[in-house]
Design an enzyme around this catalytic site. Structure first.
Site, short mmCIF file in Angstrom:
data_model
loop_
_atom_site.label_atom_id
_atom_site.label_comp_id
_atom_site.label_asym_id
_atom_site.label_seq_id
_atom_site.Cartn_x
_atom_site.Cartn_y
_atom_site.Cartn_z
N GLY A 1 25.58 15.78 4.32
CA GLY A 1 25.79 14.33 4.33
C GLY A 1 27.27 14.07 4.38
O GLY A 1 28.08 14.98 4.61
N ILE B 1 23.83 20.81 2.03
CA ILE B 1 22.49 21.21 1.59
C ILE B 1 22.20 22.63 2.09
O ILE B 1 22.33 22.92 3.28
CB ILE B 1 21.42 20.23 2.10
CG1 ILE B 1 21.78 18.80 1.68
CG2 ILE B 1 20.05 20.61 1.52
CD1 ILE B 1 20.83 17.75 2.20
N ASP C 1 17.53 3.20 0.48
CA ASP C 1 18.11 3.91 1.63
C ASP C 1 17.02 4.65 2.38
O ASP C 1 17.16 5.83 2.74
CB ASP C 1 19.18 4.89 1.15
CG ASP C 1 20.11 5.33 2.29
OD1 ASP C 1 20.16 4.63 3.33
OD2 ASP C 1 20.79 6.36 2.13
#
Length: 313
Positions: free
Chosen positions: A60, A65, A179
């Site tokens: 992100g 990740i 979101d």
């Protein structure tokens, strides 16, 4: 995946270890009896000698990740690099808040269409969140593999049902996601969808100024007005449109242009002509300008279940 070769990126990229051997503090694990990150941190500590970190498969704006193994279970490891934000106190505070939000909410959620929380911890100036690993990645990644080709109608409805059922449950727990977008929906090995990433989620009774992503953001949220759980329904309408069309909403606009178009011109993407009338009506109801005209997710689930019966049974 077998034995993972541990190659930590960034500060630790040259350290080859079979596991995380550094002293990890303020660690906590899943519990049904604690609702807040602070309480979980106080009561639950984890031995991270059983955590193996493999390759990075996503990232992100301020997180990375990785695929890993924790206690013989495949996991996704989200790492917030807070230590890289020393010169920006506001950003550092925001990332800490997002970490605490996600850890406060995820352990409470137990549903087949919501990603499962495994563990989390703070180490030095980085935060770690472990969730179940979904090897097929995000809905965004799945849509990208289709190269803008529309999904078959049955799959559109089944995908929409998975998201709607997950969000019906999330809202029933008093949580607003804020979101909801394809990047935050994961595809499991059976092609079922799971809601993920609760970093900007809030309790319906305690919403603050944190917000999601303009392209999927409801008009009232963009304007900074009071809002409720119907902002997630608006976002769902954009995702449903994306499933039908196979393209990104407002793809030729940047995020700020999208915000201006939605707020000042009440713009919405053009629904494709091949979209069935029932699905067209549902999309329009979900992204209606006035929140009170949008459906609740429990109603959306019933509409989609009826579509399945009418069309395919």
């Amino acid at each position: 995946m077998g034995k993972l070769s541990i190659m930590l990126q960034g500060k630790c990229k040259n350290r080859k270890e079979s596991s995380l051997s550094w002293p990890l503090t303020k660690c906590f694990h899943h519990t049904n009896t604690r609702d807040t990150a602070t309480r979980i941190a106080e009561e639950w500590k984890v031995d991270f000698s059983d955590l193996f970190i493999g390759h990075r498969f996503s990232h992100g704006a301020h997180s990375k990740i990785y695929h890993g193994i924790y206690k013989q279970q495949h996991v996704a490891i989200k790492i917030f690099q807070v230590g890289e934000c020393e010169e920006d106190g506001n950003l550092r505070s925001l990332l800490e808040t997002q970490f605490l939000r996600e850890v406060a909410h995820l352990p409470r959620l137990h549903h087949q269409n919501v990603v499962s929380f495994i563990a989390a911890c703070r180490y030095s100036d980085s935060y770690y969140i472990l969730t179940e690993y979904q090897q097929k990645g995000s809905l965004r990644a799945h849509l990208n593999t289709l190269e803008s080709k529309p999904i078959c109608l049955r799959k559109v409805i089944l995908f929409a049902l998975d998201i709607a059922r997950g969000m019906e449950y999330v809202h029933a727990q008093g949580i607003i996601h804020r979101d909801l977008k394809p990047e935050n929906v994961l595809v499991d090995k059976n092609c079922n969808l799971r809601i993920a990433d609760f970093g900007v989620a809030c309790l319906a009774s305690k919403c603050d100024s944190l917000r999601g992503t303009y392209r999927w953001m409801a008009p009232e949220m963009i304007k900074g007005k009071c809002y409720g759980r119907k902002v997630d329904v608006y976002s769902f309408g954009l995702i449903l449109w994306e499933l039908v069309s196979g393209t990104l909403p407002f793809e030729h606009m940047n995020p700020v242009q999208v915000a201006v178009a939605v707020v000042h011109r009440n713009s919405r993407p053009v629904i494709p002509t091949h979209c069935p009338q029932g699905l067209r009506d549902l999309i329009n109801q979900c992204w209606a300008l006035k929140p009170q005209k949008r459906l609740e997710f429990c109603q959306i689930v019933r509409v989609l279940e009826q579509m399945i019966k009418d069309i395919f049974l």
